[in-house]
Design an enzyme around this catalytic site. Structure first.
Site, PDB file in Angstrom:
ATOM      1  N   SER A  88     -26.022  -1.920  73.551  1.00 49.15           N
ATOM      2  CA  SER A  88     -25.675  -0.701  73.457  1.00 49.15           C
ATOM      3  C   SER A  88     -24.257  -0.435  73.785  1.00 49.15           C
ATOM      4  O   SER A  88     -23.398  -1.560  74.117  1.00 49.15           O
ATOM      5  CB  SER A  88     -26.598   0.130  74.656  1.00 49.15           C
ATOM      6  OG  SER A  88     -26.110  -0.538  75.828  1.00 49.15           O
ATOM      7  N   LYS A  89     -23.696   0.628  73.956  1.00 50.36           N
ATOM      8  CA  LYS A  89     -22.342   1.022  73.928  1.00 50.36           C
ATOM      9  C   LYS A  89     -21.838   0.187  75.261  1.00 50.36           C
ATOM     10  O   LYS A  89     -20.609  -0.215  75.114  1.00 50.36           O
ATOM     11  CB  LYS A  89     -22.192   2.621  74.229  1.00 50.36           C
ATOM     12  CG  LYS A  89     -22.216   3.567  73.093  1.00 50.36           C
ATOM     13  CD  LYS A  89     -20.711   3.659  72.466  1.00 50.36           C
ATOM     14  CE  LYS A  89     -20.678   4.278  71.220  1.00 50.36           C
ATOM     15  NZ  LYS A  89     -21.235   5.465  70.687  1.00 50.36           N
ATOM     16  N   ARG A  90     -22.796  -0.095  76.247  1.00 50.11           N
ATOM     17  CA  ARG A  90     -22.418  -0.672  77.441  1.00 50.11           C
ATOM     18  C   ARG A  90     -21.693  -2.091  77.149  1.00 50.11           C
ATOM     19  O   ARG A  90     -21.014  -2.514  77.865  1.00 50.11           O
ATOM     20  CB  ARG A  90     -23.643  -0.762  78.273  1.00 50.11           C
ATOM     21  CG  ARG A  90     -23.520  -0.964  79.712  1.00 50.11           C
ATOM     22  CD  ARG A  90     -24.706  -0.470  80.410  1.00 50.11           C
ATOM     23  NE  ARG A  90     -26.172  -1.026  79.724  1.00 50.11           N
ATOM     24  CZ  ARG A  90     -26.554  -2.189  79.643  1.00 50.11           C
ATOM     25  NH1 ARG A  90     -25.955  -3.122  80.473  1.00 50.11           N
ATOM     26  NH2 ARG A  90     -27.394  -2.656  78.939  1.00 50.11           N
TER      27      ARG A  90
END
Ligand code: GLU
Length: 484
Positions: free
Chosen positions: A253-255
């Site tokens: 994910s963006k994380r």
């Protein structure tokens, strides 16, 4: 003769295309090409709130950029057009009428709050949440009253009893006990059809033979199989691909950093290197890791796709990018890098034209460090600016190096022709006089000349900077040290 393979990639145009989706598209494309089948692109834009025309056009552009050309779909048409769900409403209505006539649907008037409460109660008792079927038993009279009162309703499909078996091409047999499935929604209260319904109608009408998609859709598959059966269609084969994970084992994910293909395009990754890397996330080709799309298509098969989740590794992506950059001619590469250097305001296009030979040599010394085109910005900074930034620990390390740097300054000052050979001779001479060698000799010089801990060999860098510039930088270093 077995029937022709027909696969599809069915993205929802609700934003940028996620890496996981690109890998799904690629595996579908490879399977179609491998089997001489058909690759369909279908736009799933029934979510009117989140889908936009702009995202749809972007999606088609990015697929074209990647080189994942489709045989049927928007822009190219095909025998089962339209390939946009928003333009297929009449077909969904037709199929809904069919289901209604078979009495396998009913209107449900439960509110979101009521459903939420039911879910919470079930979970509190340790049960899997599912719709309990409250509205199934309403009488025709009761329904009439609710409709007359303007109570909004959705349409639910009646799940028949019995276990559902999915024979997945990647995961093997997956069983879904019937007590896990509640009657599910086919149309929303505004009448719009849901994903599980439209996907079945479209896959059936488009004669899709294999549904290859992300593992996150596995739980939808039993619902879809039931709909195929209720509509009198034969379900396709299913292959669910493992989710791509970040280095910490969690869903990517963006994380974890950039996850959209658009961002990698913007960084200047080349589509073939990018796809080559993504192909390896779940598949280990026998003939090695670096393969063109055609080579991949020749070798790819769904039965070779692994079950375990693959980890996205930006370092390996960078390595893959560098392998492809290595194949580009120096002239072409320099031209391709120009926009990035101009955007960074290192050089204007006019200056680049005048100094093209010099620029080519700069590119040549850094090219092995480039995974994508924009890497050139950080890799060549010191060729264009002497405003080198030293972090405090480096500065600390350099303290006490003033006599050494001064010796270099003197030795370089005496060179009449400032080429690599003479530069090296001078460095060695300083080494002899000072008794230093290896890192102790070169590291302070590298820091003073480039402001970096690492980089290409100094013997290559020095002639490109030129004598005056090197002396100026050594001088800046000494003066800075004096100030401290
Ligand atoms: N529109 C769905 C998605 O983007 C497609 C899922 C499928 O392939 O069935 O997740």
């Amino acid at each position: 003769m077995s029937e022709q393979v027909r696969v599809r990639f069915a993205p929802s145009p609700t934003g940028d295309l996620h890496l996981g989706n690109v890998r799904t598209a690629l595996y579908n494309w490879l399977y179609a090409r491998h089997t001489k089948g058909v690759f369909i692109l279908r736009v799933e834009d029934t979510d009117k709130v989140r889908s936009t025309d702009e995202a749809c056009e972007n999606l088609l552009d990015i697929m074209t950029w990647l080189g994942l050309t489709w045989d049927e779909g928007p822009r190219v048409g095909g025998p089962y057009a339209s390939y946009k769900q928003s333009e297929r409403t009449a077909l969904y209505e037709e199929h809904l009428t069919k289901l209604k006539s078979k009495n396998v649907v009913y209107p449900c008037y439960c509110t979101e709050e009521e459903l939420e409460l039911e879910r919470k109660r079930q979970m509190g008792r340790g049960h899997m949440p599912k719709y309990g079927g409250k509205c199934k038993t309403l009488t025709a009279e009761e329904r009439k009253k609710l409709d007359a009162a303007g109570k909004p309703s959705v349409l639910r499909f009646i799940v028949p009893p019995g276990e559902i078996l999915v024979n997945d091409e990647v995961r093997g047999e997956v069983r879904f006990p019937d007590d896990q499935l509640g009657d599910f929604v086919l149309t929303r209260s505004d009448g719009s059809p849901t994903y599980n319904f439209t996907v079945v109608v479209d896959d059936a009408l488009m004669k899709v033979t294999h549904v290859v998609r992300g593992e996150d859709h596995l739980s939808n598959t039993p619902k879809q199989i039931l709909l195929y059966q209720a509509l009198g269609y034969t379900p396709p084969k299913f292959a669910h691909l493992s989710i791509i994970k970040g280095p910490d084992g969690q869903k990517l994910s963006k994380r974890h950093g950039e996850t959209s293909v658009e961002s990698y395009k913007a960084k200047g990754y080349q589509p073939d290197s990018f796809l080559n890397y993504l192909a390896l996330l779940g598949w280990a080709p026998k003939s090695g890791e670096i393969l063109s799309l055609d080579q991949m298509a020749a070798e790819f098969d769904l039965t070779h796709v692994g079950k375990s989740g693959a980890i996205f590794d930006p370092v390996k992506l960078h390595w893959m990018g560098s392998q492809y950059i290595a194949k580009i001619s120096l002239d072409d590469l320099t031209r391709a890098l120009l926009p990035y250097l101009a955007d960074a305001q290192y050089i204007t296009r006019e200056q680049a034209r005048v100094k093209f030979d010099w620029l080519k040599q700069v590119v040549d010394v850094v090219r092995t460090n480039l995974g994508c085109m924009s890497d050139v910005v950080k890799e060549t900074f010191y060729f264009f600016s002497d405003e080198l930034h030293f972090d405090p620990t480096q500065t600390e390390e350099m303290k006490g190096q003033k006599p050494l740097i001064a010796s270099f300054q003197k030795a370089f000052g005496e060179i009449s022709e400032f080429n690599g050979e003479n530069f090296l001779k001078a460095v060695k001479e300083v080494g002899k006089q000072s008794g230093l060698k290896g890192k102790a000799l070169y590291h302070p010089l590298r820091m003073a000349m480039t402001g970096r801990e690492d980089g290409p060999e100094l013997v290559k860098v020095a002639p490109l900077l030129g004598k005056a510039e090197v002396l100026k930088r050594l001088n800046i270093w000494i003066t800075e040290q004096v100030k401290k």
